[in-house]
Design an enzyme around this catalytic site. Structure first.
Site, PDB file in Angstrom:
ATOM      1  N   ASP A   1       0.817  -1.209   0.000  1.00  0.00           N
ATOM      2  CA  ASP A   1       0.000   0.000   0.000  1.00  0.00           C
ATOM      3  C   ASP A   1       0.853   1.263   0.000  1.00  0.00           C
ATOM      4  OD1 ASP A   1      -2.325  -1.413  -0.092  1.00  0.00           O
ATOM      5  OD2 ASP A   1      -2.833  -1.174   2.027  1.00  0.00           O
TER       6      ASP A   1
ATOM      7  N   ASN B   1      -5.241   8.537   1.800  1.00  0.00           N
ATOM      8  CA  ASN B   1      -5.565   7.948   3.101  1.00  0.00           C
ATOM      9  C   ASN B   1      -5.989   8.982   4.130  1.00  0.00           C
ATOM     10  OD1 ASN B   1      -5.260   5.286   2.466  1.00  0.00           O
ATOM     11  ND2 ASN B   1      -3.360   4.980   3.605  1.00  0.00           N
ATOM     12  N   GLU B   2      -5.046   9.853   4.516  1.00  0.00           N
ATOM     13  CA  GLU B   2      -5.343  10.779   5.602  1.00  0.00           C
ATOM     14  C   GLU B   2      -4.370  11.945   5.636  1.00  0.00           C
ATOM     15  OE1 GLU B   2      -2.121   8.630   6.549  1.00  0.00           O
ATOM     16  OE2 GLU B   2      -3.919   7.457   6.979  1.00  0.00           O
TER      17      GLU B   2
ATOM     18  N   ARG C   1      -7.509  20.158  22.580  1.00  0.00           N
ATOM     19  CA  ARG C   1      -6.202  20.063  23.219  1.00  0.00           C
ATOM     20  C   ARG C   1      -5.817  18.594  23.270  1.00  0.00           C
ATOM     21  NH1 ARG C   1      -8.393  24.618  25.208  1.00  0.00           N
ATOM     22  NH2 ARG C   1      -6.994  26.329  25.825  1.00  0.00           N
TER      23      ARG C   1
ATOM     24  N   ASP D   1      -2.701  15.526  21.431  1.00  0.00           N
ATOM     25  CA  ASP D   1      -1.535  15.273  20.587  1.00  0.00           C
ATOM     26  C   ASP D   1      -1.754  15.708  19.149  1.00  0.00           C
ATOM     27  OD1 ASP D   1      -0.257  14.271  22.751  1.00  0.00           O
ATOM     28  OD2 ASP D   1      -0.165  12.184  22.065  1.00  0.00           O
TER      29      ASP D   1
ATOM     30  N   LYS E   1      -7.785   4.202  12.106  1.00  0.00           N
ATOM     31  CA  LYS E   1      -8.233   3.079  12.931  1.00  0.00           C
ATOM     32  C   LYS E   1      -7.359   2.923  14.172  1.00  0.00           C
ATOM     33  CE  LYS E   1      -9.200  -1.886  12.798  1.00  0.00           C
ATOM     34  NZ  LYS E   1      -8.279  -2.210  13.925  1.00  0.00           N
TER      35      LYS E   1
END
Length: 267
Positions: free
Chosen positions: A45, A122-123, A148, A150, A165
């Site tokens: 991928d 994807n993202e 607030r 990460d 996921k």
């Protein structure tokens, strides 16, 4: 029909790519990396993601198909021992395809310079280099929450099985033309509150993220970093473009999910 072969540098992938090139030439299928109709990726991928970004200015003209030489992937339907079957399918190609949604990313910079745009398969993630990220999140230009934590992950339906996921996002069937926002280790206490669950945003809405501190942010588009100038805001929405795959065989989406995360041997 012209074919481009896009392989990673692994030894097994290079061997498959060489066999594929010889087989396509013998079958009379032209090889053309500059103006292809179909891009065949050899690897996994990650290789297909690289090919997508390499050819993302030709998405209206090109289809993708993947051979995986390692673990089963969501975008790679063919195994390394099925090269001849794929060659036969390419030689008999009649344009059959299936398409999936993409994510548009628009980045506004604090110095007022021209915004950048990118496409993600994807993202996209936004995080701080170190410490807690603080950002206002708007949905369709209405303030939704002050985040607030990460960071934040915004994904496509096909990308919902990737990093999304792993940070607790939902798995979304790619027939939904929508984007998803998942929080990465959000801070929730008596002082700071976020929704604390994934959001599914329809195609006619958008997400706007405004970091409180424009500096020291890390913005990713798939596996690629977007230039590190001070960021004023990032806007996410479903892209006008879609990615097309040559559909020589059909693997049901939930079958891909089951085989990748559950496995029949565990049933």
């Amino acid at each position: 029909m012209k074919v481009s072969i896009f392989s990673n540098n692994g030894l097994s992938s290079q061997k498959v790519a060489t066999a594929l090139q010889k087989g396509l030439t013998a079958a009379g299928v032209p090889i053309d990396s500059l103006d292809p109709d179909v891009v065949v990726t050899v690897g996994g991928d990650g290789t297909l993601l690289s090919a997508f970004h390499h050819y993302n200015d030709r998405l209206d003209k090109v289809r993708f198909v993947g051979i995986h030489t390692g673990h089963l992937g969501f975008y790679t339907d063919w195994r390394d021992y099925e090269v001849q079957e794929l060659i036969d399918s390419l030689a008999q190609d009649n344009g059959q395809s299936v398409s999936y949604p993409l994510l548009t990313i628009q980045v506004e910079y604090a110095d007022g310079t021209h915004p950048d745009q990118a496409l993600a398969l994807n993202e996209s993630t936004i995080k701080k280099v170190s410490g807690t990220m603080v950002a206002d999140v708007y949905i369709k230009d209405e303030l939704f929450e002050s985040f607030r934590g990460d960071g934040l992950c915004i994904s496509t339906p096909t990308g919902s099985t990737a990093y999304n996921k792993s940070v607790g996002g939902a798995v979304l069937n790619p027939r939904f033309n929508a984007v998803q926002m998942a929080e990465i280790a959000s801070i929730n206490n008596l002082v700071f509150r976020t929704l604390g669950s994934p959001l599914i945003i329809p195609a006619d809405e958008w997400i706007r993220i405004e970091p409180a501190d424009p500096t020291d942010n890390v913005l990713m588009c798939d596996q690629l970093g977007i230039e590190g100038r001070p960021i004023k805001a990032i806007m996410y929405r479903i892209a006008r473009q879609r990615i097309a795959f040559a559909e020589y065989r059909h693997t049901h989406f939930w079958q891909r999910v089951e085989s990748s995360f559950i496995g029949r041997e565990n049933a």
